[in-house]
Design an enzyme around this catalytic site. Structure first.
Site, PDB file in Angstrom:
ATOM      1  N   LYS A 153       0.881  -1.170   0.000  1.00  0.00           N
ATOM      2  CA  LYS A 153       0.000   0.000   0.000  1.00  0.00           C
ATOM      3  C   LYS A 153       0.918   1.220   0.000  1.00  0.00           C
ATOM      4  CE  LYS A 153      -4.052   2.165   0.670  1.00  0.00           C
ATOM      5  NZ  LYS A 153      -5.286   2.001  -0.112  1.00  0.00           N
TER       6      LYS A 153
ATOM      7  N   ASP B  29      -4.959  -0.409   5.816  1.00  0.00           N
ATOM      8  CA  ASP B  29      -5.305  -1.455   4.857  1.00  0.00           C
ATOM      9  C   ASP B  29      -4.289  -2.590   4.854  1.00  0.00           C
ATOM     10  OD1 ASP B  29      -7.458   0.127   4.223  1.00  0.00           O
ATOM     11  OD2 ASP B  29      -6.569   0.954   2.411  1.00  0.00           O
TER      12      ASP B  29
ATOM     13  N   GLY C  33     -17.284  -5.611  -5.964  1.00  0.00           N
ATOM     14  CA  GLY C  33     -17.113  -5.400  -4.534  1.00  0.00           C
ATOM     15  C   GLY C  33     -18.417  -5.515  -3.763  1.00  0.00           C
TER      16      GLY C  33
END
Length: 225
Positions: A29, A38, A161
């Protein structure tokens, strides 16, 4: 492979963890903003440690978060080099972008802003686009794919998603239409609340999704062939 999305909150992190577990690859990330972590989420779910290049306190686009905090903008060359160095030491890895394809990440040596799309071009990477599936998703997904490919960046495929257990009519139709309007295969859709599973439940779920083999989507030959 760089994982981007049609916008913020569409499920990029869970998609990254899904691919990371299926392909047994760490997830980088480059730029993290706000209180979210995350990389930690991905590591918890997959057991495969990734890394973060730089963090900013406010939940904004990275360039704006840096400016608001009075911090130096992320440098385009430095971010790309950080990813290349990680790969040189650890092997193939995935990269999770911030927000959507054109979200500004920082600046280059001339002070010009750069985006996830620019990073993909610099690294010669394919994109995986995580898309919402509800009303309005077709337009956003098609715009993202067209923009990427107009810039010479290949989109390997789509991931839906957060698919509800009982999708509404718009969602059901969008899932059917996404491959047609984008020209890209919808690999799978993530079950709603998948990120709330325990690591064991998450990995079992991933194993049932039918994630395509990495060598197939990356255009690599199978080992032994």
């Amino acid at each position: 492979m760089i994982i981007t999305g049609t916008g913020t909150g569409v499920g990029k992190t869970i998609a990254a963890a899904t691919l990371g577990w299926a392909w047994q690859q760490p997830v980088l990330k480059p730029l993290q903003t706000g209180d979210d972590d995350d990389a930690a989420v991905v590591t918890k779910l997959t057991g495969i440690a990734g890394d973060v290049y730089r963090r900013y306190p406010d939940p904004l686009a990275p360039n704006l978060a840096a400016k608001r905090a009075g911090l130096t903008q992320a440098d385009r060359d430095a971010v790309g080099q950080w990813i290349s160095d990680f790969r040189a030491e650890h092997g193939i890895c995935l990269v999770e972008g911030a927000g959507g394809l054109l979200v500004r990440l920082g600046t280059d040596r001339n002070g010009r802003e750069f985006s996830v799309l620019d990073l993909a071009k610099d690294l010669g990477e394919k994109l995986v686009v995580v898309t919402s599936t509800g009303l309005g998703s077709l337009n956003m997904a098609e715009l993202t794919v067209r923009t990427a490919e107009a810039a010479g960046v290949e989109v390997a495929g789509l991931i839906g998603g957060s698919m509800p257990e009982q999708p509404d009519l718009a969602t059901e139709l969008n899932v059917q239409e996404l491959p047609r309007v984008t020209g890209k295969q919808l690999w799978f859709s993530l079950p709603e609340a998948m990120g709330e599973c325990s690591p064991e439940e998450f990995r079992e779920c991933v194993d049932k999704l039918g994630v395509p083999a990495f060598h197939t989507v990356a255009g690599l030959p199978m080992l032994g062939m």
